[in-house]
Design an enzyme around this catalytic site. Structure first.
Site, PDB file in Angstrom:
ATOM      1  N   HIS A 111       0.849  -1.192   0.000  1.00  0.00           N
ATOM      2  CA  HIS A 111       0.000   0.000   0.000  1.00  0.00           C
ATOM      3  C   HIS A 111       0.884   1.240   0.000  1.00  0.00           C
ATOM      4  O   HIS A 111       1.948   1.257   0.634  1.00  0.00           O
ATOM      5  CB  HIS A 111      -0.908   0.028   1.234  1.00  0.00           C
ATOM      6  CG  HIS A 111      -1.710  -1.210   1.420  1.00  0.00           C
ATOM      7  ND1 HIS A 111      -2.565  -1.699   0.463  1.00  0.00           N
ATOM      8  CD2 HIS A 111      -1.798  -2.069   2.474  1.00  0.00           C
ATOM      9  CE1 HIS A 111      -3.139  -2.801   0.908  1.00  0.00           C
ATOM     10  NE2 HIS A 111      -2.689  -3.044   2.120  1.00  0.00           N
ATOM     11  N   GLU A 129      -1.760  -0.016   8.171  1.00  0.00           N
ATOM     12  CA  GLU A 129      -2.748  -0.899   8.797  1.00  0.00           C
ATOM     13  C   GLU A 129      -2.120  -1.730   9.909  1.00  0.00           C
ATOM     14  O   GLU A 129      -0.894  -1.777  10.055  1.00  0.00           O
ATOM     15  CB  GLU A 129      -3.366  -1.823   7.741  1.00  0.00           C
ATOM     16  CG  GLU A 129      -2.372  -2.710   7.029  1.00  0.00           C
ATOM     17  CD  GLU A 129      -2.951  -3.380   5.790  1.00  0.00           C
ATOM     18  OE1 GLU A 129      -3.930  -2.868   5.214  1.00  0.00           O
ATOM     19  OE2 GLU A 129      -2.393  -4.417   5.374  1.00  0.00           O
ATOM     20  N   HIS A 187       3.640  -7.182   1.813  1.00  0.00           N
ATOM     21  CA  HIS A 187       3.009  -8.079   2.774  1.00  0.00           C
ATOM     22  C   HIS A 187       1.987  -8.987   2.083  1.00  0.00           C
ATOM     23  O   HIS A 187       1.640  -8.785   0.915  1.00  0.00           O
ATOM     24  CB  HIS A 187       2.316  -7.293   3.890  1.00  0.00           C
ATOM     25  CG  HIS A 187       1.197  -6.422   3.404  1.00  0.00           C
ATOM     26  ND1 HIS A 187       1.417  -5.151   2.888  1.00  0.00           N
ATOM     27  CD2 HIS A 187      -0.149  -6.604   3.330  1.00  0.00           C
ATOM     28  CE1 HIS A 187       0.267  -4.611   2.538  1.00  0.00           C
ATOM     29  NE2 HIS A 187      -0.705  -5.471   2.790  1.00  0.00           N
ATOM     30  N   ARG A 207      -1.143  -4.896  -6.208  1.00  0.00           N
ATOM     31  CA  ARG A 207      -0.745  -6.301  -6.232  1.00  0.00           C
ATOM     32  C   ARG A 207       0.576  -6.433  -6.985  1.00  0.00           C
ATOM     33  O   ARG A 207       0.691  -6.014  -8.131  1.00  0.00           O
ATOM     34  CB  ARG A 207      -1.805  -7.162  -6.928  1.00  0.00           C
ATOM     35  CG  ARG A 207      -3.123  -7.283  -6.196  1.00  0.00           C
ATOM     36  CD  ARG A 207      -3.962  -8.418  -6.777  1.00  0.00           C
ATOM     37  NE  ARG A 207      -5.339  -8.312  -6.341  1.00  0.00           N
ATOM     38  CZ  ARG A 207      -6.329  -7.853  -7.099  1.00  0.00           C
ATOM     39  NH1 ARG A 207      -6.097  -7.485  -8.340  1.00  0.00           N
ATOM     40  NH2 ARG A 207      -7.555  -7.782  -6.624  1.00  0.00           N
TER      41      ARG A 207
END
Length: 335
Positions: A111, A129, A187, A207
């Protein structure tokens, strides 16, 4: 939404709202959220359940009180007093909370930071996050960064020749583990994990690699390799250890800090009482997600809200104190 539709002429409630999530289906989702957490859907699987979301791509609803069947986002726009003075408007709402059920592994992804997203994604936020592991099957793992420093050229080559996995740092997971994922960290969630994720209020994902999987329509899912290569943090992460945590006991409940960053504060609260205990908070807003057990919340005006495993509750800035009773574990998210 019109004034009439939102019942704005009615007396303003304190703002203790039981939420209905937005449900997301993907090729890697499972059945645990349906079977064990009360999520309703006619979809074949539930990959994500957006519990508290004002994001346009997945809005949660209020299912109790004056605003029953109204979207939380619309109510907060109509009543900014529910947000307090720290959150200036709905676009500044800081976080999004979701359950994730990974029957299969997710893509290797990254991200962007706020700075990158604002420049390249039409001014939206990036996505930092954290993950709280609720369930983990035997040998479940996740991907967290690289096991050693890697160059942009090395990473690009490894993606195109299918060798990226040998550079990825893999970590075994157990229930009650906590992982903080700063924006820019490569991740991926492995198969067999059920996770509560708290993130910035964003839906930007790049992605990098998807194991050459085919979706239900026979197509490979879209990759975002060029953007991912620009957004990723290339430094190694090495040995990933669990943070030190302190469980603080008080009469009828215990709590511990799981994560604190500029976007959210996350705590675990364990309620175990047959008598009402009063809780007081100074935060502008509080969201509670029940991950185990059941109980009740009592507002100062005498309203009672029953909650159980899988439920999420938004508590507005107008509520400074309330009482709880029951035997349950809650994840509390504040700003």
């Amino acid at each position: 939404m019109t004034k009439k539709n939102l019942n704005l002429n009615a007396e303003l409630e304190e703002g203790i709202f039981l939420l209905e999530p937005a449900i997301k289906e993907t090729i890697w989702g499972g059945s645990k959220l349906k079977k064990n957490y009360g999520k309703q859907s006619n979809k074949a699987n539930i990959a994500e359940s957006w519990e508290c979301s004002v994001h346009p791509k997945g809005l949660s609803k209020i299912i109790n009180g004056t605003y029953k069947e109204k979207y939380l986002r619309d109510v907060l726009i109509a009543h900014p007093e529910y947000l307090g003075n720290k959150i200036k408007n709905i676009d500044a709402f800081p976080f999004l909370i979701k359950f994730i059920d990974a029957k299969d592994k997710l893509s290797v992804q990254v991200h962007p930071t706020d700075e990158y997203a604002k420049k390249h994604e039409h001014g939206v936020s990036g996505k930092t996050e954290m993950w709280y592991i609720i369930e983990a099957e035997n040998n479940a793992e996740l991907i967290y960064g690289f096991y050693d420093d890697i160059s942009k050229q090395q990473l690009a080559k490894s993606v195109y020749n299918g060798e990226i996995e040998k550079y990825l740092n893999k970590v075994r997971t157990k229930p009650n583990n906590v992982f903080f994922i700063p924006a820019g960290t490569v991740h991926g969630i492995g198969a067999g994990n059920l996770i509560l994720e708290v993130q910035e209020n964003s839906d930007i994902t790049y992605r990098l690699y998807d194991y050459n999987r085919i979706d239900k329509n026979g197509n490979k899912r879209e990759l975002h390799i060029e953007k991912a290569l620009e957004a990723v943090d290339y430094k190694k992460f090495g040995d990933i250890r669990q943070p030190m945590r302190l469980l603080q006991y008080q009469k009828g409940y215990a709590k511990e800090l799981l994560c604190r960053c500029k976007y959210f504060v996350v705590e675990r609260v364990i309620i175990n009482t047959e008598a009402k205990i009063k809780l007081m908070f100074n935060s502008n807003i509080n969201v509670f997600v029940c991950i185990n057990g059941q109980g009740k919340i009592f507002s100062e005006n005498g309203e009672t809200l029953n909650i159980r495993k899988g439920n999420s509750v938004f508590i507005s800035n107008l509520v400074k104190k309330f009482a709880v009773i029951g035997n349950m574990t809650l994840i509390k998210v504040t700003y």
